[in-house]
Scaffold this motif. Structure first.
Motif, mmCIF file in Angstrom:
data_model
loop_
_atom_site.group_PDB
_atom_site.id
_atom_site.type_symbol
_atom_site.label_atom_id
_atom_site.label_comp_id
_atom_site.label_asym_id
_atom_site.label_seq_id
_atom_site.Cartn_x
_atom_site.Cartn_y
_atom_site.Cartn_z
ATOM 1 N N LEU A 59 0.823 -1.204 0.000
ATOM 2 C CA LEU A 59 0.000 0.000 0.000
ATOM 3 C C LEU A 59 0.859 1.257 0.000
ATOM 4 N N VAL A 60 1.910 1.250 0.821
ATOM 5 C CA VAL A 60 2.817 2.408 0.858
ATOM 6 C C VAL A 60 3.473 2.599 -0.510
ATOM 7 N N ASN A 61 3.914 1.504 -1.118
ATOM 8 C CA ASN A 61 4.538 1.612 -2.435
ATOM 9 C C ASN A 61 3.566 2.181 -3.466
ATOM 10 N N GLU A 62 2.301 1.746 -3.369
ATOM 11 C CA GLU A 62 1.294 2.240 -4.302
ATOM 12 C C GLU A 62 1.078 3.746 -4.111
ATOM 13 N N LEU A 63 1.055 4.188 -2.863
ATOM 14 C CA LEU A 63 0.861 5.616 -2.586
ATOM 15 C C LEU A 63 2.066 6.446 -3.036
ATOM 16 N N THR A 64 3.259 5.942 -2.753
ATOM 17 C CA THR A 64 4.454 6.700 -3.176
ATOM 18 C C THR A 64 4.503 6.832 -4.692
ATOM 19 N N SER A 65 4.064 5.786 -5.393
ATOM 20 C CA SER A 65 4.058 5.840 -6.852
ATOM 21 C C SER A 65 2.994 6.805 -7.357
ATOM 22 N N ALA A 66 1.795 6.699 -6.773
ATOM 23 C CA ALA A 66 0.692 7.546 -7.237
ATOM 24 C C ALA A 66 0.948 9.018 -6.932
ATOM 25 N N LEU A 67 1.557 9.299 -5.774
ATOM 26 C CA LEU A 67 1.788 10.686 -5.364
ATOM 27 C C LEU A 67 3.167 11.187 -5.764
ATOM 28 N N LYS A 68 3.982 10.258 -6.351
ATOM 29 C CA LYS A 68 5.338 10.611 -6.776
ATOM 30 C C LYS A 68 6.104 11.267 -5.630
ATOM 31 N N THR A 69 6.074 10.576 -4.490
ATOM 32 C CA THR A 69 6.672 11.100 -3.263
ATOM 33 C C THR A 69 7.483 9.998 -2.594
ATOM 34 N N PRO A 70 8.694 10.281 -2.118
ATOM 35 C CA PRO A 70 9.472 9.272 -1.383
ATOM 36 C C PRO A 70 8.747 8.837 -0.118
ATOM 37 N N LYS A 71 9.057 7.632 0.348
ATOM 38 C CA LYS A 71 8.361 7.091 1.530
ATOM 39 C C LYS A 71 8.501 7.999 2.739
ATOM 40 N N ASP A 72 9.722 8.539 2.952
ATOM 41 C CA ASP A 72 9.931 9.329 4.163
ATOM 42 C C ASP A 72 9.225 10.684 4.107
ATOM 43 N N GLN A 73 8.676 11.049 2.941
ATOM 44 C CA GLN A 73 7.945 12.314 2.817
ATOM 45 C C GLN A 73 6.446 12.096 2.595
ATOM 46 N N LEU A 74 6.024 10.834 2.680
ATOM 47 C CA LEU A 74 4.645 10.505 2.354
ATOM 48 C C LEU A 74 3.646 11.151 3.321
ATOM 49 N N ALA A 75 3.929 11.099 4.626
ATOM 50 C CA ALA A 75 3.010 11.675 5.616
ATOM 51 C C ALA A 75 2.841 13.170 5.384
ATOM 52 N N THR A 76 3.952 13.848 5.096
ATOM 53 C CA THR A 76 3.893 15.290 4.843
ATOM 54 C C THR A 76 3.074 15.584 3.601
ATOM 55 N N ARG A 77 3.266 14.773 2.556
ATOM 56 C CA ARG A 77 2.537 14.988 1.313
ATOM 57 C C ARG A 77 1.030 14.796 1.518
ATOM 58 N N VAL A 78 0.648 13.767 2.261
ATOM 59 C CA VAL A 78 -0.772 13.524 2.517
ATOM 60 C C VAL A 78 -1.364 14.684 3.311
ATOM 61 N N SER A 79 -0.614 15.212 4.296
ATOM 62 C CA SER A 79 -1.089 16.358 5.072
ATOM 63 C C SER A 79 -1.287 17.578 4.192
ATOM 64 N N GLU A 80 -0.344 17.776 3.254
ATOM 65 C CA GLU A 80 -0.472 18.910 2.333
ATOM 66 C C GLU A 80 -1.714 18.771 1.463
ATOM 67 N N LEU A 81 -1.958 17.558 0.969
ATOM 68 C CA LEU A 81 -3.142 17.332 0.142
ATOM 69 C C LEU A 81 -4.430 17.560 0.934
ATOM 70 N N ALA A 82 -4.425 17.126 2.203
ATOM 71 C CA ALA A 82 -5.603 17.334 3.043
ATOM 72 C C ALA A 82 -5.847 18.817 3.266
ATOM 73 N N ALA A 83 -4.751 19.573 3.495
ATOM 74 C CA ALA A 83 -4.889 21.015 3.693
ATOM 75 C C ALA A 83 -5.406 21.690 2.424
ATOM 76 N N SER A 84 -4.894 21.248 1.278
ATOM 77 C CA SER A 84 -5.362 21.818 0.001
ATOM 78 C C SER A 84 -6.847 21.521 -0.207
ATOM 79 N N LEU A 85 -7.247 20.316 0.116
ATOM 80 C CA LEU A 85 -8.655 19.949 -0.024
ATOM 81 C C LEU A 85 -9.524 20.813 0.879
ATOM 82 N N LYS A 86 -9.063 21.027 2.107
ATOM 83 C CA LYS A 86 -9.835 21.848 3.041
ATOM 84 C C LYS A 86 -9.965 23.278 2.516
ATOM 85 N N ALA A 87 -8.867 23.811 1.971
ATOM 86 C CA ALA A 87 -8.908 25.167 1.427
ATOM 87 C C ALA A 87 -9.854 25.240 0.230
ATOM 88 N N ALA A 88 -9.815 24.199 -0.593
ATOM 89 C CA ALA A 88 -10.714 24.171 -1.752
ATOM 90 C C ALA A 88 -12.171 24.118 -1.310
#
Length: 886
Positions: free
Chosen positions: A721-750
């Motif tokens: 699952l982590v590999n699938e997310l890193t591939s879909a989001l084009k984000t390294p594993k160690d930055q995945l949590a930060t990327r998901v938080s950024e996407l959540a913040a963007s969604l909230k702003a939208a």
């Protein structure tokens, strides 16, 4: 916050405020017109009515209550229970509305550190009687509540009477907002599921006469001495403060529910029908315990009949959950331990209480076995004949011969879609009462018969060879079909088989029974379950897969090796997790139950708060380090006293003889009394992956984990699952949590921007809505549907804007909308419209009725809601008709 602590805080607060603390009256009411104390005010009726002078000016108490008129709703809602506790404070001619409101608000909203209950002010709403301006003003002045959180309701909701001429008065109810997940906005007038009543303040100020119904009576004057009668539901406050979904999951009730789950092997939360049964069991066991502690005993009349009905509904619920053996020892002990902090008598009088409870269950188990067969036959016969009603004689036979309560017959028949000829049954009952006492004495009840096993047990204990052998040669000592000893069983039949020795592990100590087969000359039996129906005897429930098995035949018990290995890994892992918990949290983290099956463990322990992620990781690491260290696992059989002296931990719920089996893993690091099967060394466990940690009560936590290959597969799936997310989001594993938080913040702003656009779009509709105004009686009316909107606040703002644009001419605005899939109507009036007789509250109520819900509010603005969106045109039409009629 535990239930007993909430009660003590309540009493401490009012004692500090010069109230006499009054002990709870018995559940057995002194009032001859009622069997039980059904409300907190019952013991105070003589003082409230003035029949007896009150011995104190102000008082407070925690009153035990029993109410069974809603017994069919128990378990189906968050609020129905047969036993409950009411917190009350009382004033007899002393303080009145201002004092009652001040005390209630201070206790509710003061911080827990200051002795209060710590409710957030923003979560509290109140209702007052529709013309009680004094109470509404006091709430605004004392609590600072905004006017929109003070709702006015009529006699049906906010006026208290005894149902008889005499003292009465308006009341003010305090509600807790459980949040949008539980229903519509708009306060208790709109949704009393989301907005839960927790405290009712009755202002006993009036005298009433000519009482025609609950809402039809004449207020003939004011009482010369005004009283305060309040009631706060302890269970309701407890489930809010403990963060659980309902009263059945609070610390005083949940332990019984959990024990029922453990006994049944079914999961709470998996299926609604089973959940209702678990809650019925938890409620009824507690109620029965408390009735027994107050001296009520099971019988066929009066209070004893109510108690018997509660106990027998419990037994039947356990049967429907698949448990046919006696469960009251376990269930009542759990309830005793949960209740003894508040009611020490349930422990000090345990011998008497338990003797009645256990005997009643034993008797009814036999009753249920015999009666259920007859009732099932009667049901099938009625259906086959095309009938819809069981006859009176059939129901009477069940009652008279088998002790089946008529209520139970009615319930079972209803579940089968049939009625019961109650009139004929009652007639036969009356005839029976007229018979001679000798005839009545001839009806006997037998204790549940486990004697069928006595002949087998007399041949000695069943030898368990499974600690060392997975296959054992033995002989068939007995075969039982439907509880009856028979010579043999044939292909396709379900039977119990008793053998002299067995390698198959019988369920106990949290470890489930082995899987496997029993084979012999010409037969093969699939093992479905292995149990100990009586101490020392093992019984195998089997399905005859091939051939015929008979008494005296040789046989071999063969364990499913892979399943046993995985179960053994899980059981040993449970010991490691227990030791790791005690290492991390201290000796206060004691075992409170466990379940071990192939690849999975569940461990319950006493602890008052959730484990932090760091603590959870530490426990997991300690347990896996023990696996890595390949600790030796040894077992010894020794005396119970010697085992205790060695520091062995006893398993929850187990009963021990003089000789016990002690399991060490790594010496004294993990030392427990345990009859389960275990690995030879800890490295054989493989891997322990903690998958969850949760609450199972106010002071109990649960750890769940996967073990061995199951743990490996789960971690592999997570990695994928982590590999699938890193591939879909084009984000390294160690930055995945930060990327998901950024996407959540963007969604909230939208979403915020979308809401702003929607609000702007709604505002642009004001001119068109104004142009749509028509005449309705003496006023201009805008009655339109605006479709789906984001929130009720958006609708309210739109209504206000339209009303303002309509100017000073008498005008009413009623806009309907769909918010979160539910219809709402908001009605507003201007000054001229109100002078013409238009009242927004009444119009909103009429509209809500058309929607299948409720509503109300102030004369200038009110709202209503319901569930039927297709009825919006009818709701708007109801507003128009209301204006024309006015």
């Amino acid at each position: 916050m535990k239930t007993a602590e909430i009660a003590q805080r309540y009493l401490d607060y009012f004692e500090k405020n010069e109230h006499t603390i009054v002990p709870s009256a018995s559940l057995v009411s002194d009032d001859p017109s009622i069997m039980f104390t059904i409300a907190g005010m019952v013991p105070f009726i003589p003082y409230l009515t003035g029949v007896v002078p009150a011995p104190y000016a102000r008082a407070a108490d925690v009153q035990k209550c029993i109410r069974t008129n809603d017994i069919e709703e128990v378990g189906k809602t968050a609020r129905h229970g047969t036993f409950f506790q009411m917190l009350g404070n009382w004033s007899f001619g002393d303080y009145f509305k201002e004092g009652a409101i001040s005390y209630a608000w201070e206790l509710l909203t003061s911080s827990e550190a200051d002795g209060g209950l710590g409710f957030a002010e923003r979560d509290l709403w109140v209702t007052v009687y529709e013309d009680d301006d004094e109470a509404a003003a006091l709430w605004q002045r004392i609590a600072g509540l905004p006017a929109e959180r003070i709702q006015r309701l009529g006699r049906a909701d906010n006026f208290w009477t005894t149902g008889q001429p005499g003292p009465a008065g308006p009341c003010s109810e305090i509600y807790f907002d459980r949040g949008p997940a539980y229903g519509a906005e708009g306060g208790p007038a709109v949704d009393d599921n989301r907005f839960l009543e927790i405290w009712n303040l009755v202002f006993m100020q009036n005298s009433i006469a000519n009482v025609r119904s609950k809402t039809e009576f004449d207020i003939v004057g004011e009482l010369p001495e005004k009283n305060i009668d309040t009631g706060m539901g302890l269970e309701r406050v407890a489930f809010i403060k403990q963060g659980v979904e309902n009263m059945y999951e609070t610390d005083q009730v949940r332990p019984v529910l959990d024990r029922a789950v453990e006994l049944s092997g079914r999961r709470y939360g998996a299926e609604h029908v089973d959940d209702v049964r678990f809650r019925v069991i938890a409620d009824h066991v507690r109620s029965s315990l408390m009735l027994l502690s107050d001296g009520v005993t099971p019988s066929n009349e009066g209070r004893g009949y109510i108690l018997r009905r509660l106990m027998r509904r419990t037994v039947r619920s356990m049967r429907l959950l698949g448990v046919e053996e006696a469960t009251f020892p376990a269930l009542f002990e759990a309830s005793r331990d949960a209740m003894k902090a508040g009611y020490p008598e349930v422990e000090t009088d345990w011998q008497r209480i338990s003797s009645y409870a256990f005997a009643e269950e034993e008797t009814f188990l036999r009753t249920l076995t015999a009666g259920s067969t007859i009732l099932d036959t009667a049901v099938e016969k009625t259906r086959a004949s095309g009938g819809s009603t069981l006859t009176g004689p059939e129901a009477f036979l069940l009652h008279d011969t088998y002790g089946f309560p008529i209520d139970l017959t009615l319930e079972i028949a209803e579940e089968a879609g049939l009625g019961v000829d109650r009139d004929a049954f009652d007639s036969l009952m009356q005839e029976q009462r007229q018979r001679a006492k000798a005839d009545a004495r001839s009806r006997k009840r037998a204790i549940a018969d486990v004697g069928v096993y006595s002949a087998f047990r007399a041949q000695g204990e069943t030898a368990f060879t499974g600690y060392t052998d997975l296959e054992t040669e033995t002989n068939v000592l007995g075969v039982l079909v439907d509880g009856v000893s028979v010579p043999s069983a044939t292909q396709g039949q379900i039977a119990e088989v008793i053998v002299a020795e067995t390698s198959l592990y019988a369920e106990s100590g949290g470890q489930v029974a082995d899987k496997g087969v029993i084979v012999g000359p010409g037969f093969e039996l699939e093992v479905l379950d292995v149990q100990r129906p009586v101490p020392g005897l093992v019984s195998h429930t089997v399905e005859v897969a091939r051939g015929e098995v008979g008494v005296g035949q040789p046989a071999s018990t063969i364990v499913d090796a892979a399943n046993r290995r995985a179960a053994t890994q899980a059981h040993s892992a449970t010991h490691l997790v227990h030791a790791a918990l005690r290492d991390t949290l201290g000796k206060g983290a004691t075992q409170a139950g466990s379940l071990n099956r192939a690849g999975y463990l569940r461990f319950d322990f006493t602890w008052g708060q959730a484990l932090s992620p760091v603590t959870r990781t530490e426990i997991e690491e300690i347990a896996n380090n023990a696996v890595r260290d390949n600790l030796e696992v040894t077992t010894r059989v020794l005396s119970l006293d010697d085992a205790k002296a060695a520091g062995a931990t006893a398993l929850f719920g187990e009963k021990y003889g003089d000789r016990v089996r002690m399991v060490d893993i790594g010496g004294p690091w993990s030392r427990e009394l345990c009859g389960g099967t275990h690995v030879a060394s800890s490295a054989e466990i493989g891997l322990i992956s903690i998958t969850g940690e949760s609450s199972v009560g106010a002071s109990n936590r649960r750890v769940e984990a996967l073990v061995g290959l199951d743990a490996f597969r789960e971690l592999t799936a997570e990695r994928a699952l982590v590999n699938e997310l890193t591939s879909a989001l084009k984000t390294p594993k160690d930055q995945l949590a930060t990327r998901v938080s950024e996407l959540a913040a963007s969604l909230k702003a939208a979403e915020k921007k979308i809401a702003q656009f929607e609000a702007k779009a709604l505002g642009e509709r004001v001119p068109a809505l104004v142009d749509a105004a028509t005449r309705a009686g003496a006023v201009r009316l805008v009655a339109e549907s605006v479709g789906a909107v984001g929130s009720q606040d958006d609708v309210r703002s739109l209504v206000s804007s339209v009303r303002e644009r309509l100017g000073s001419e008498a005008a009413v605005v009623a806009l309907a909308a769909e918010v979160a899939g539910r219809p709402v109507v908001i009605v507003a009036t201007n000054d001229a419209a109100r002078r013409a007789g238009a009242k927004a509250g009444a119009l909103a109520k009429a509209a809500a009725a058309a929607l299948g819900g409720g509503g109300g509010g102030r004369d200038d603005m009110a709202q209503g809601g319901g569930a039927d969106a297709s009825a919006v045109p009818a709701a708007l039409d109801a507003v128009r008709r209301g204006l024309v009629a006015a």
